[in-house]
Design a protein around this motif. Structure first.
Motif, PDB file in Angstrom:
ATOM      1  N   SER A  83       0.928  -0.830   0.374  1.00  0.00           N
ATOM      2  CA  SER A  83       0.067  -0.075  -0.089  1.00  0.00           C
ATOM      3  C   SER A  83       0.514   1.394  -0.055  1.00  0.00           C
ATOM      4  CB  SER A  83      -1.074   0.412   1.171  1.00  0.00           C
ATOM      5  OG  SER A  83      -1.839  -1.013   1.189  1.00  0.00           O
ATOM      6  N   GLN A  84       2.058   1.564  -0.714  1.00  0.00           N
ATOM      7  CA  GLN A  84       2.794   2.568  -1.032  1.00  0.00           C
ATOM      8  C   GLN A  84       2.533   3.486  -2.196  1.00  0.00           C
ATOM      9  OE1 GLN A  84       6.566  -0.237   0.017  1.00  0.00           O
ATOM     10  NE2 GLN A  84       6.162   1.238   2.046  1.00  0.00           N
ATOM     11  N   VAL A  85       2.688   4.081  -2.408  1.00  0.00           N
ATOM     12  CA  VAL A  85       2.872   5.086  -3.175  1.00  0.00           C
ATOM     13  C   VAL A  85       4.851   5.875  -3.571  1.00  0.00           C
ATOM     14  CG1 VAL A  85       0.318   5.615  -3.362  1.00  0.00           C
ATOM     15  CG2 VAL A  85       2.012   7.453  -2.254  1.00  0.00           C
ATOM     16  N   PRO A  86       5.172   6.107  -4.695  1.00  0.00           N
ATOM     17  CA  PRO A  86       4.345   5.583  -6.018  1.00  0.00           C
ATOM     18  C   PRO A  86       4.780   4.629  -6.408  1.00  0.00           C
ATOM     19  CG  PRO A  86       6.632   6.248  -6.073  1.00  0.00           C
ATOM     20  CD  PRO A  86       6.740   5.905  -4.542  1.00  0.00           C
ATOM     21  N   ALA A  87       4.171   3.745  -7.580  1.00  0.00           N
ATOM     22  CA  ALA A  87       4.443   2.867  -8.309  1.00  0.00           C
ATOM     23  C   ALA A  87       4.660   3.302  -9.999  1.00  0.00           C
ATOM     24  CB  ALA A  87       3.542   1.897  -8.218  1.00  0.00           C
ATOM     25  N   LEU A  88       5.056   2.204 -10.163  1.00  0.00           N
ATOM     26  CA  LEU A  88       4.412   2.609 -11.396  1.00  0.00           C
ATOM     27  C   LEU A  88       4.280   1.066 -12.916  1.00  0.00           C
ATOM     28  CD1 LEU A  88       6.484   4.177 -14.169  1.00  0.00           C
ATOM     29  CD2 LEU A  88       7.893   2.848 -14.401  1.00  0.00           C
ATOM     30  N   GLU A  89       3.613   1.452 -13.313  1.00  0.00           N
ATOM     31  CA  GLU A  89       2.859   0.146 -13.678  1.00  0.00           C
ATOM     32  C   GLU A  89       3.996   0.751 -15.713  1.00  0.00           C
ATOM     33  OE1 GLU A  89      -1.397  -2.038 -15.965  1.00  0.00           O
ATOM     34  OE2 GLU A  89      -1.166  -0.144 -15.007  1.00  0.00           O
ATOM     35  N   GLY A 141       2.537  -4.735 -17.940  1.00  0.00           N
ATOM     36  CA  GLY A 141       1.738  -5.110 -17.311  1.00  0.00           C
ATOM     37  C   GLY A 141       2.079  -5.384 -15.595  1.00  0.00           C
ATOM     38  N   THR A 142       3.444  -5.560 -15.411  1.00  0.00           N
ATOM     39  CA  THR A 142       3.665  -5.679 -14.364  1.00  0.00           C
ATOM     40  C   THR A 142       3.599  -3.926 -13.800  1.00  0.00           C
ATOM     41  OG1 THR A 142       6.188  -5.561 -15.886  1.00  0.00           O
ATOM     42  CG2 THR A 142       4.929  -7.912 -15.046  1.00  0.00           C
ATOM     43  N   PHE A 143       4.642  -4.625 -12.241  1.00  0.00           N
ATOM     44  CA  PHE A 143       4.420  -3.157 -11.650  1.00  0.00           C
ATOM     45  C   PHE A 143       5.937  -3.029 -10.787  1.00  0.00           C
ATOM     46  CE2 PHE A 143       0.225  -4.255 -12.265  1.00  0.00           C
ATOM     47  CZ  PHE A 143      -0.378  -2.844 -12.041  1.00  0.00           C
ATOM     48  N   ILE A 144       6.380  -2.011 -10.939  1.00  0.00           N
ATOM     49  CA  ILE A 144       7.092  -1.724 -10.035  1.00  0.00           C
ATOM     50  C   ILE A 144       7.369  -0.235  -8.953  1.00  0.00           C
ATOM     51  CG2 ILE A 144       9.683  -0.647  -9.493  1.00  0.00           C
ATOM     52  CD1 ILE A 144      10.305  -0.976 -12.611  1.00  0.00           C
ATOM     53  N   THR A 145       7.222  -0.920  -7.091  1.00  0.00           N
ATOM     54  CA  THR A 145       7.257   0.287  -6.446  1.00  0.00           C
ATOM     55  C   THR A 145       8.440   0.259  -6.229  1.00  0.00           C
ATOM     56  OG1 THR A 145       7.371  -1.334  -5.007  1.00  0.00           O
ATOM     57  CG2 THR A 145       5.080  -0.594  -5.629  1.00  0.00           C
ATOM     58  N   GLU A 146       8.822   1.552  -4.781  1.00  0.00           N
ATOM     59  CA  GLU A 146      10.233   2.184  -4.284  1.00  0.00           C
ATOM     60  C   GLU A 146      10.787   3.242  -5.316  1.00  0.00           C
ATOM     61  OE1 GLU A 146      10.571   1.904  -1.168  1.00  0.00           O
ATOM     62  OE2 GLU A 146       9.691  -0.026  -1.165  1.00  0.00           O
ATOM     63  N   SER A 147      10.588   4.247  -5.267  1.00  0.00           N
ATOM     64  CA  SER A 147      10.708   5.183  -5.555  1.00  0.00           C
ATOM     65  C   SER A 147      11.527   5.814  -6.482  1.00  0.00           C
ATOM     66  CB  SER A 147      11.210   6.684  -5.207  1.00  0.00           C
ATOM     67  OG  SER A 147      11.040   6.417  -3.321  1.00  0.00           O
ATOM     68  N   ALA A 187      13.577   2.583  -7.047  1.00  0.00           N
ATOM     69  CA  ALA A 187      14.014   1.640  -7.828  1.00  0.00           C
ATOM     70  C   ALA A 187      13.271   2.226  -9.257  1.00  0.00           C
ATOM     71  CB  ALA A 187      13.171   0.600  -7.203  1.00  0.00           C
ATOM     72  N   ILE A 188      12.031   2.945  -9.233  1.00  0.00           N
ATOM     73  CA  ILE A 188      11.507   3.735  -9.647  1.00  0.00           C
ATOM     74  C   ILE A 188      12.657   4.204 -11.087  1.00  0.00           C
ATOM     75  CG2 ILE A 188       9.474   4.924 -11.114  1.00  0.00           C
ATOM     76  CD1 ILE A 188       8.162   4.123  -8.986  1.00  0.00           C
ATOM     77  N   CYS A 189      13.039   4.839 -10.271  1.00  0.00           N
ATOM     78  CA  CYS A 189      14.597   6.189 -10.978  1.00  0.00           C
ATOM     79  C   CYS A 189      15.278   5.066 -11.412  1.00  0.00           C
ATOM     80  CB  CYS A 189      14.931   7.593  -9.970  1.00  0.00           C
ATOM     81  SG  CYS A 189      13.523   8.300  -9.311  1.00  0.00           S
ATOM     82  N   ARG A 190      15.651   4.485 -10.823  1.00  0.00           N
ATOM     83  CA  ARG A 190      16.963   3.490 -11.851  1.00  0.00           C
ATOM     84  C   ARG A 190      16.432   2.637 -12.771  1.00  0.00           C
ATOM     85  NH1 ARG A 190      22.024   3.378 -10.808  1.00  0.00           N
ATOM     86  NH2 ARG A 190      21.339   3.846  -8.351  1.00  0.00           N
ATOM     87  N   TYR A 191      15.022   2.386 -12.492  1.00  0.00           N
ATOM     88  CA  TYR A 191      14.286   1.769 -14.251  1.00  0.00           C
ATOM     89  C   TYR A 191      13.824   2.660 -15.086  1.00  0.00           C
ATOM     90  CZ  TYR A 191      10.870  -0.526 -17.360  1.00  0.00           C
ATOM     91  OH  TYR A 191      10.973  -0.822 -18.133  1.00  0.00           O
ATOM     92  N   LEU A 192      14.049   4.047 -14.728  1.00  0.00           N
ATOM     93  CA  LEU A 192      14.059   4.951 -15.989  1.00  0.00           C
ATOM     94  C   LEU A 192      15.067   5.735 -16.223  1.00  0.00           C
ATOM     95  CD1 LEU A 192      10.956   7.127 -14.895  1.00  0.00           C
ATOM     96  CD2 LEU A 192      10.840   5.534 -15.928  1.00  0.00           C
ATOM     97  N   GLU A 193      16.189   5.645 -15.364  1.00  0.00           N
ATOM     98  CA  GLU A 193      17.630   5.763 -15.408  1.00  0.00           C
ATOM     99  C   GLU A 193      18.443   4.811 -16.387  1.00  0.00           C
ATOM    100  OE1 GLU A 193      20.702   8.872 -14.738  1.00  0.00           O
ATOM    101  OE2 GLU A 193      18.625   8.384 -14.000  1.00  0.00           O
ATOM    102  N   ALA A 194      17.639   3.996 -16.163  1.00  0.00           N
ATOM    103  CA  ALA A 194      18.249   2.875 -17.402  1.00  0.00           C
ATOM    104  C   ALA A 194      18.169   3.531 -18.778  1.00  0.00           C
ATOM    105  CB  ALA A 194      18.534   1.402 -16.816  1.00  0.00           C
ATOM    106  N   LEU A 195      16.476   3.327 -18.911  1.00  0.00           N
ATOM    107  CA  LEU A 195      15.816   3.651 -20.449  1.00  0.00           C
ATOM    108  C   LEU A 195      15.933   4.305 -20.686  1.00  0.00           C
ATOM    109  CD1 LEU A 195      12.499   2.495 -19.572  1.00  0.00           C
ATOM    110  CD2 LEU A 195      14.433   1.345 -20.546  1.00  0.00           C
ATOM    111  N   TYR A 196      16.238   6.115 -20.469  1.00  0.00           N
ATOM    112  CA  TYR A 196      17.168   7.127 -20.517  1.00  0.00           C
ATOM    113  C   TYR A 196      17.796   7.809 -20.239  1.00  0.00           C
ATOM    114  CZ  TYR A 196      12.063   6.667 -20.884  1.00  0.00           C
ATOM    115  OH  TYR A 196      11.174   6.384 -21.921  1.00  0.00           O
ATOM    116  N   PRO A 197      19.686   7.586 -20.419  1.00  0.00           N
ATOM    117  CA  PRO A 197      20.693   7.344 -19.421  1.00  0.00           C
ATOM    118  C   PRO A 197      20.658   9.017 -19.758  1.00  0.00           C
ATOM    119  CG  PRO A 197      21.081   7.013 -21.251  1.00  0.00           C
ATOM    120  CD  PRO A 197      19.716   6.685 -21.918  1.00  0.00           C
ATOM    121  N   GLU A 198      20.489   9.795 -20.621  1.00  0.00           N
ATOM    122  CA  GLU A 198      20.755  11.398 -20.227  1.00  0.00           C
ATOM    123  C   GLU A 198      19.635  12.237 -20.229  1.00  0.00           C
ATOM    124  OE1 GLU A 198      23.530  12.195 -19.745  1.00  0.00           O
ATOM    125  OE2 GLU A 198      25.199  10.667 -20.518  1.00  0.00           O
TER     126      GLU A 198
END
Length: 202
Positions: free
Chosen positions: A50-56, A60-66, A68-79
């Protein structure tokens, strides 16, 4: 992708500022914590704790923990790089992240969750715990003020995720009416610089 936001909640805001700095545009669905929307059975399918935020994600899978979300996006968008471009930078940012989370964000959350009337319906409040954490925050502010002497950013020579975390902590502390002490000139200057960035409005 779809970002499940928590409004003023500091961890949700941390990701919004990160997205703004990166220039990443992701659709947002708001979750109202004060209405306990994060505790519904529907949202627990997204975030079991029951935590926010979350990223779908698109599959259809999800990532929670802020972070972890930033780490995922950093890999997709390194600059622009916000989480470290080499092992040393990664370690420095992580070191400051942990310091800020453990020694500032958690004590602030303890004061707010256990001492603020607005949280009474969400928490089994222990006012003594709120009182015990207030001096910890002020002590850390004074220590951090010394660390910021002669520095523009909290680590490295550029804006990073650690600076985002610092900003969210400083502004989260305003909720229980804890402000940076007047004697902390370096810290007040640093906070103003962070607050003046366009992303601070995210």
């Amino acid at each position: 992708m779809l970002f499940f936001d928590g409004g003023g909640a500091p961890n949700a805001r941390r990701v919004r500022i990160y997205l703004s700095e990166k220039g990443i545009d992701i659709p947002i669905q708001s979750i109202d914590i004060m209405k306990s929307e994060h505790k519904t059975e529907e949202y627990k399918k997204i975030s079991p704790l029951s935590q926010v935020p979350a990223l779908e994600l698109d599959d259809g899978t999800f990532i929670t923990e802020s972070i972890a979300i930033c780490r995922y996006l950093e890999a997709l968008y390194p600059e622009p790089n916000l989480m470290g471009a080499d092992p040393y930078e990664i370690a420095q940012i992580e070191m400051w992240q942990r310091r800020l989370e453990l020694l500032l964000m958690i004590p602030i959350a303890s004061v707010f969750r256990h001492g603020h009337p607005a949280m009474a319906h969400l928490e089994n409040q222990v006012p003594e715990w709120a009182d015990a954490n207030k001096p910890r925050i002020i002590n850390f502010y004074n220590w951090l003020d010394n660390q910021m002497n002669g520095k523009d950013f909290i680590c490295l020579d550029r804006y990073t995720l650690a600076d985002i975390t610092a900003l969210t902590c400083f502004e989260f502390a305003k909720w229980p009416k804890i402000i940076i002490p007047e004697n902390c000139k370096n810290l007040k200057k640093y906070y103003q610089m962070l607050a003046d960035r366009p992303s601070a409005g995210a």
